[in-house]
Design an enzyme around this catalytic site. Structure first.
Site, PDB file in Angstrom:
ATOM      1  N   PRO A  79       0.545  -1.360  -0.037  1.00 56.60           N
ATOM      2  CA  PRO A  79      -0.172   0.025  -0.025  1.00 56.60           C
ATOM      3  C   PRO A  79       0.885   1.245   0.095  1.00 56.60           C
ATOM      4  O   PRO A  79       1.949   1.274   0.759  1.00 56.60           O
ATOM      5  CB  PRO A  79      -0.710  -0.167   1.373  1.00 56.60           C
ATOM      6  CG  PRO A  79      -0.614  -1.394   1.777  1.00 56.60           C
ATOM      7  CD  PRO A  79       0.573  -1.921   1.076  1.00 56.60           C
ATOM      8  N   CYS A  80       0.560   2.161  -0.839  1.00 58.24           N
ATOM      9  CA  CYS A  80       1.349   3.594  -1.038  1.00 58.24           C
ATOM     10  C   CYS A  80       0.633   4.699  -0.650  1.00 58.24           C
ATOM     11  O   CYS A  80       0.317   5.555  -1.557  1.00 58.24           O
ATOM     12  CB  CYS A  80       2.100   3.389  -2.314  1.00 58.24           C
ATOM     13  SG  CYS A  80       2.849   1.965  -2.815  1.00 58.24           S
ATOM     14  N   GLN A  81      -0.095   4.588   0.551  1.00 56.32           N
ATOM     15  CA  GLN A  81      -0.997   5.880   0.781  1.00 56.32           C
ATOM     16  C   GLN A  81      -0.294   7.267   0.548  1.00 56.32           C
ATOM     17  O   GLN A  81      -0.796   8.088   0.540  1.00 56.32           O
ATOM     18  CB  GLN A  81      -1.681   5.727   2.166  1.00 56.32           C
ATOM     19  CG  GLN A  81      -2.574   4.538   2.324  1.00 56.32           C
ATOM     20  CD  GLN A  81      -1.770   3.321   2.859  1.00 56.32           C
ATOM     21  OE1 GLN A  81      -0.587   3.135   2.805  1.00 56.32           O
ATOM     22  NE2 GLN A  81      -2.557   2.607   3.483  1.00 56.32           N
TER      23      GLN A  81
END
Length: 364
Positions: A79-81
């Site tokens: 995940p690359c928020q």
């Protein structure tokens, strides 16, 4: 050929690599439900339930029971928020700790190759600067990196799902090798796309309301080649449990034609039902739109209901013997979050030669 799957979810990425001939040694995820399903379907793989940012490379290797030299590929979709360039390098943004952990594991273990997948928007963020930062981060730890957006339907998946893949080749272990992404097998001038009907018609016997248990019998034969392929190792129909809507809801769904959406509903329903673009029916003659993790307003091409878990899994290209564990909402989320196995398999097959042909052998 050994593979470690970071952020493994229920195992779509791993399944594709397994189908390509890889030995799945370890899956890691923080979500217990996903790991429960993963263990069911990869009984010979080790698993870790936990936050990867709190683990070391030695933790992973110990759990997998192998040395760093035995790891051929590390895969995963972190995940690359926090991919933001607001005054600091993207990698240093604390919200990117999971992405940083992926880079750290690759740097520590130094597999022959890695494959990282993500949403298509990642490549376009800040006019491509995020993509360039990702490539730079892996280049700095010794990898030759390429990126490409792939569409699942181009590789036999009955779904027009797009994902970005970064593939890195370890320059210290692999010499004189130029990686090439897999060539599309379906589309114009190739094999025809697999349609929703070709994917699901043998499951249509349940209609709108017929109830099955979580394990039941097939009642129609496999007709299409895709159906036969999905059923090749399965004697039981798993996870094909119907969501029973109210009669009123079914009557509204019935107004949406094959391949239609909320615009086909009477306008007076738009505000009262809060309908929007999510009220979309599959097109029986085309690959499906990208399925999400809820499936609450995406309808079967013929039946007046949302898809079952098995139908959603078929759209994702999970074989029928892949069993999902947990309550139905959890199962649907597991399916929707996954990398389509057939797409993962195509990528896995494109890097097999990395593991076998181009190794830098030690001198004697």
């Amino acid at each position: 050929m050994n593979v470690i799957d970071l952020f493994c979810g229920c195992g779509g990425f791993s399944k594709g690599f397994e189908q390509a001939g890889f030995n799945v040694r370890l899956g890691i995820d923080i979500w217990q439900d996903a790991i429960t399903t993963y263990r069911e379907n990869f009984p010979h793989a080790a698993t870790i339930v936990g936050d990867i940012s709190n683990l070391t490379g030695d933790d992973l290797l110990s759990a997998a029971g192998i040395s760093a030299d035995e790891v051929d590929v590390i895969i995963g979709g972190p995940p690359c928020q926090g991919f933001s360039l607001s005054g600091k390098r993207m990698l240093d943004d604390p919200r990117n700790i999971l992405y940083k952990s992926f880079v750290r594991m690759v740097e520590t273990i130094q597999p022959k190759a890695f494959v990282m997948e993500n949403v298509p928007g990642l490549a376009r963020l800040f006019k491509g600067q995020v993509k360039e930062q990702v490539i730079e981060d892996f280049t700095n730890i010794g990898y030759e990196v390429q990126m490409k957006q792939l569409t699942a339907s181009d590789f036999g998946v009955p779904q027009a799902r797009k994902r970005v893949f970064f593939v890195g080749i370890n320059k210290s272990k692999i010499k004189n090798f130029s990686y090439k992404f897999p060539i599309e097998t379906h589309g114009t001038d190739k094999m025809p796309y697999v349609t929703c009907e070709e994917a699901l018609s043998d499951l249509d016997f349940i209609g709108d309301t017929k109830l099955l248990s979580d394990e039941d019998e097939y009642q129609l034969p496999a007709i299409s080649e895709y159906q036969k392929y999905m059923r090749r190792n399965s004697n039981k129909l798993l996870n094909h449990v119907t969501t029973i809507h109210t009669e009123k809801t079914r009557s509204i769904i019935a107004m949406v034609p094959d391949g239609g959406n909320y615009k086909d509903l009477p306008q007076e329903l738009w505000s009262t039902r809060k309908v929007n673009i999510a009220w979309t029916r599959m097109d029986s003659k085309k690959p499906c739109f990208t399925i999400d993790t809820g499936h609450n307003h995406h309808f079967h091409y013929r039946a007046n209901r949302v898809p079952t878990v098995r139908e959603s899994a078929r759209i994702q290209s999970f074989p029928d013997d892949f069993k999902f564990i947990g309550i139905k909402t959890s199962q649907l989320k597991q399916v929707g979050n996954a990398v389509p196995p057939l797409l993962a398999q195509a990528v896995a097959e494109s890097i097999i030669s990395v593991s076998y042909t181009h190794l830098t052998l030690p001198t004697t």
